[in-house]
Write an enzyme that holds these catalytic residues in place. Structure first.
Site, PDB file in Angstrom:
ATOM      1  N   CYS A   4       0.836  -1.192   0.000  1.00 34.54           N
ATOM      2  CA  CYS A   4       0.000   0.000   0.000  1.00 34.54           C
ATOM      3  C   CYS A   4       0.881   1.256   0.000  1.00 34.54           C
ATOM      4  O   CYS A   4       1.512   1.558  -1.000  1.00 34.54           O
ATOM      5  CB  CYS A   4      -0.976  -0.044   1.170  1.00 34.54           C
ATOM      6  SG  CYS A   4      -2.381   1.109   0.989  1.00 34.54           S
ATOM      7  N   HIS A  50      -3.661  -5.471   0.988  1.00 31.68           N
ATOM      8  CA  HIS A  50      -2.916  -5.815   2.196  1.00 31.68           C
ATOM      9  C   HIS A  50      -2.906  -7.323   2.489  1.00 31.68           C
ATOM     10  O   HIS A  50      -3.822  -7.845   3.138  1.00 31.68           O
ATOM     11  CB  HIS A  50      -3.533  -5.108   3.404  1.00 31.68           C
ATOM     12  CG  HIS A  50      -3.345  -3.634   3.416  1.00 31.68           C
ATOM     13  ND1 HIS A  50      -2.340  -3.020   4.122  1.00 31.68           N
ATOM     14  CD2 HIS A  50      -4.037  -2.641   2.804  1.00 31.68           C
ATOM     15  CE1 HIS A  50      -2.415  -1.712   3.961  1.00 31.68           C
ATOM     16  NE2 HIS A  50      -3.443  -1.450   3.150  1.00 31.68           N
ATOM     17  N   GLU A  54      -1.026  -8.778   4.649  1.00 27.19           N
ATOM     18  CA  GLU A  54      -0.798  -8.961   6.085  1.00 27.19           C
ATOM     19  C   GLU A  54      -2.090  -8.946   6.887  1.00 27.19           C
ATOM     20  O   GLU A  54      -2.110  -9.342   8.062  1.00 27.19           O
ATOM     21  CB  GLU A  54       0.169  -7.887   6.617  1.00 27.19           C
ATOM     22  CG  GLU A  54      -0.422  -6.530   6.930  1.00 27.19           C
ATOM     23  CD  GLU A  54      -0.681  -5.661   5.714  1.00 27.19           C
ATOM     24  OE1 GLU A  54      -1.027  -4.476   5.896  1.00 27.19           O
ATOM     25  OE2 GLU A  54      -0.550  -6.156   4.571  1.00 27.19           O
TER      26      GLU A  54
END
Length: 277
Positions: free
Chosen positions: A109, A236, A238
């Site tokens: 990002c 994302h 994660e």
């Protein structure tokens, strides 16, 4: 500053690759990124950019550099601009050595925005900006789960994932990948597109909103450099390394959390190659 997350998976050689989770004012996804790398078997440290600038920490001590999401320095001027100037100016020699030594770089990002503004993407040319992440076509911040087709290419982070569709959360206001036609064709011909926004779980790339949340050219959600060792993406991974991270986890058969293989591939590669040990 030490990350408190405890790794849950071992790596091939028994020596945990060290991961530098770079952060500064406005970074807000550093803890999540550290957790993901730790779960994959990495030895993570949260490192402020000033620690690298003053020499309190050495980038050469790490095998993986991760630039997390957030709003570094409030995204003043442009998203990721100030941090990219810091990195390309004050850390340029160290970054070049890091890349030349065969180590890995991941930008998520805001981190992707930083990498394109440093010139590390698309062609590892510090100070040479060939692409950008523009304001979303919708004109506002987009926060939604997206389908991403993983392309067949040489990217280290997505080994074994080609042809699959993963679901990651997008959360950005400036995520439209944009460049000139010549650069875009060079990226395509070199096989550097790693992720494309897909309209359905079947994996057909799309320019249609909201499946393509920002209007990126050629539905590009992430690219790598020519070596496959530098990856930047807007959504994302994660945020999906535990099953319960997904909003539909109680009702859908999702299998392994879709973001975890990306971090596991990075840690395994660093362990196997031994770069920087």
């Amino acid at each position: 500053m030490l990350n408190t997350c405890q790794p849950k998976e071992s790596i091939v050689r028994g020596v945990k690759p060290r991961v530098c989770i770079l952060h500064t004012d406005g970074t807000n996804c550093d803890q999540e990124t550290a957790y993901a790398f730790s779960k994959a078997g990495g030895d993570c440290r949260l490192i402020h950019v000033n620690q690298l600038r003053c020499g309190a920490e050495k980038l050469s001590d790490y095998q993986i550099l991760a630039v997390p999401g957030g709003f570094s320095y409030g995204d003043d001027i442009h998203s990721g601009k100030v941090l990219s100037v810091e990195m390309a100016s004050f850390l340029s020699d160290r970054l070049r050595r890091f890349v030349d030594d065969g180590k890995l770089v991941l930008g998520i990002c805001n981190g992707f925005q930083v990498l394109v503004r440093t010139g590390l993407l698309p062609w590892s040319e510090l100070g040479s900006i060939k692409a950008t992440l523009m304001q979303n076509d919708s004109g506002h911040f987009e926060c939604r789960w997206t389908n991403l087709l993983v392309e067949q290419n040489h990217c280290v982070f997505t080994r074994g994932l080609a042809g699959t569709v993963v679901q990651y959360q997008a959360a950005h206001g400036e995520g439209k990948f944009f460049t000139d036609e010549i650069t875009l064709q060079k990226i395509e011909q070199a096989g550097q597109v790693v992720f494309r926004y897909a309209g359905t779980a079947c994996g057909q790339p799309t320019q249609d909103y909201p499946q393509n949340p920002n209007g990126s050219l050629h539905a590009i959600g992430g690219i790598c450099d020519q070596t496959g060792r530098i990856l930047g993406l807007m959504p994302h991974p994660e945020r999906f390394v535990e099953t319960f991270h997904h909003p539909n986890w109680r009702r859908a058969s999702l299998g392994e959390p879709h973001g975890l293989p990306l971090f596991r591939n990075a840690v395994a590669y660093a362990a196997q190659t031994g770069a920087g040990y």
